[in-house]
Motif scaffolding. Sequence first.
Motif, PDB file in Angstrom:
ATOM      1  N   THR A  71       0.762  -1.218   0.096  1.00  0.00           N
ATOM      2  CA  THR A  71       0.266  -0.024  -0.007  1.00  0.00           C
ATOM      3  C   THR A  71       0.717   1.212  -0.246  1.00  0.00           C
ATOM      4  OG1 THR A  71      -0.184  -0.090   2.345  1.00  0.00           O
ATOM      5  CG2 THR A  71      -1.949  -0.939   1.188  1.00  0.00           C
ATOM      6  N   ALA A 177      -4.734   2.316  -2.509  1.00  0.00           N
ATOM      7  CA  ALA A 177      -5.532   1.162  -1.773  1.00  0.00           C
ATOM      8  C   ALA A 177      -6.041   0.268  -2.752  1.00  0.00           C
ATOM      9  CB  ALA A 177      -6.856   2.019  -1.081  1.00  0.00           C
ATOM     10  N   TRP A 179      -9.243  -1.750  -3.759  1.00  0.00           N
ATOM     11  CA  TRP A 179     -10.506  -1.852  -3.580  1.00  0.00           C
ATOM     12  C   TRP A 179     -11.179  -3.249  -4.214  1.00  0.00           C
ATOM     13  CZ3 TRP A 179     -14.698  -1.170  -1.138  1.00  0.00           C
ATOM     14  CH2 TRP A 179     -15.866  -0.805  -1.780  1.00  0.00           C
ATOM     15  N   LEU A 186     -12.201  -2.636   1.335  1.00  0.00           N
ATOM     16  CA  LEU A 186     -11.169  -1.941   1.000  1.00  0.00           C
ATOM     17  C   LEU A 186      -9.427  -2.038   1.932  1.00  0.00           C
ATOM     18  CD1 LEU A 186     -10.273   0.717  -0.739  1.00  0.00           C
ATOM     19  CD2 LEU A 186     -10.943   1.920   1.264  1.00  0.00           C
ATOM     20  N   SER A 188      -6.682  -0.434   2.629  1.00  0.00           N
ATOM     21  CA  SER A 188      -6.208   1.055   2.557  1.00  0.00           C
ATOM     22  C   SER A 188      -4.876   1.311   3.645  1.00  0.00           C
ATOM     23  CB  SER A 188      -7.357   1.832   2.690  1.00  0.00           C
ATOM     24  OG  SER A 188      -7.874   1.627   3.989  1.00  0.00           O
ATOM     25  N   CYS A 224     -12.591   7.441  -0.359  1.00  0.00           N
ATOM     26  CA  CYS A 224     -12.733   6.372   0.558  1.00  0.00           C
ATOM     27  C   CYS A 224     -14.315   6.471   1.172  1.00  0.00           C
ATOM     28  CB  CYS A 224     -11.943   6.222   1.670  1.00  0.00           C
ATOM     29  SG  CYS A 224     -12.004   4.930   2.867  1.00  0.00           S
TER      30      CYS A 224
END
Length: 323
Positions: A71, A177, A179, A186, A188, A224
């Motif tokens: 990430t 992130a 998804w 998610l 993230s 988000c």
Amino acid sequence: MKDYSKDGCAVIPIIVPEKHLKTINFFLVKHENGLSLIDAGLDDELNWHTFLNQIKEYSLRLEDITEIILTHHHIDHVGLVNKITSRHPVPVFASPLSIPRLKRDPSFMENRVRFYEKLYREMGCGKLGEKQINYLRTSIKKNQHQALQTEIKEIQSNELLHYKVISIPGHAPDHIAFWDEKRNWLFSGDLLLEHISSNAFIEPDENGKRLYSLIQQRESLMKCLSLNADIVFSGHGSIIEHPNELITKRLERIDDKAQRFLRLIKNGITTVNDLAEAYYKTTYYEQFPLVVSEVVSHLDYLEINRKVNKDLLNGVWHYSAND
Ligand SMILES: [Zn+2]
């Protein structure tokens, strides 16, 4: 541990206790084409053994991992990559912006130190700033071993495996992130944490220009929010179910804090150094880079919103309220 499986996909969290951040979290994800590792903890014995135990617990082997995806470049998210890839070479995917940071590219690292040198000088940080710069210079040499040894594959498209890749800068410039639209999940990293607000760190861009990290962080939180995720697998603390209320709270807190800095400026405190000291008291000395980052990012936010102006006087920026 709670079972996170849905539509042919299962998440196995690896949760390592940590003093300041409660836990360091990274995730194995079993999917139809393999077993991904999302982030890779911190490079220490506790993280390594927790990771190996969890693999064993689920009757898996290190060799079952088909890819590592990252990430962002922070050391508590990439720590075990060298250990894993030296035993079992798998592709490592990261944002193109992560690469000079993960490889600890010498000219990138030196330019970054020069950026902070100028920043601390212009923010009136004096000796504390100089001390931090010396520390950063020594750390470049001392931490060279943290550079990732394996080849890193740049994530060029906005899709990877079954994920949409979403750019969420703010906490780190290279933050992305993952998804999972089908399952409303998610991954993230440090965008949203359950127990503390994630810091928007001041960082330079590729040309050495200061990024408006708090403004980026706000935009990333709003992205988000719009996903309406069911679960946010976050990098520290609890895994977050139905995150929207928390995201709204974090967005409000940004404005509250900016208002508090604005009030101090209206009371006649004009430099970042003096604002940091007035607001954070002893924490300013204990957590200097973090605190400066917080003040500067909030002042940038106020400046972009035309709430404050700044003037360079004798090489130091002085802020004034715009009314
Ligand atoms: Zn981080």
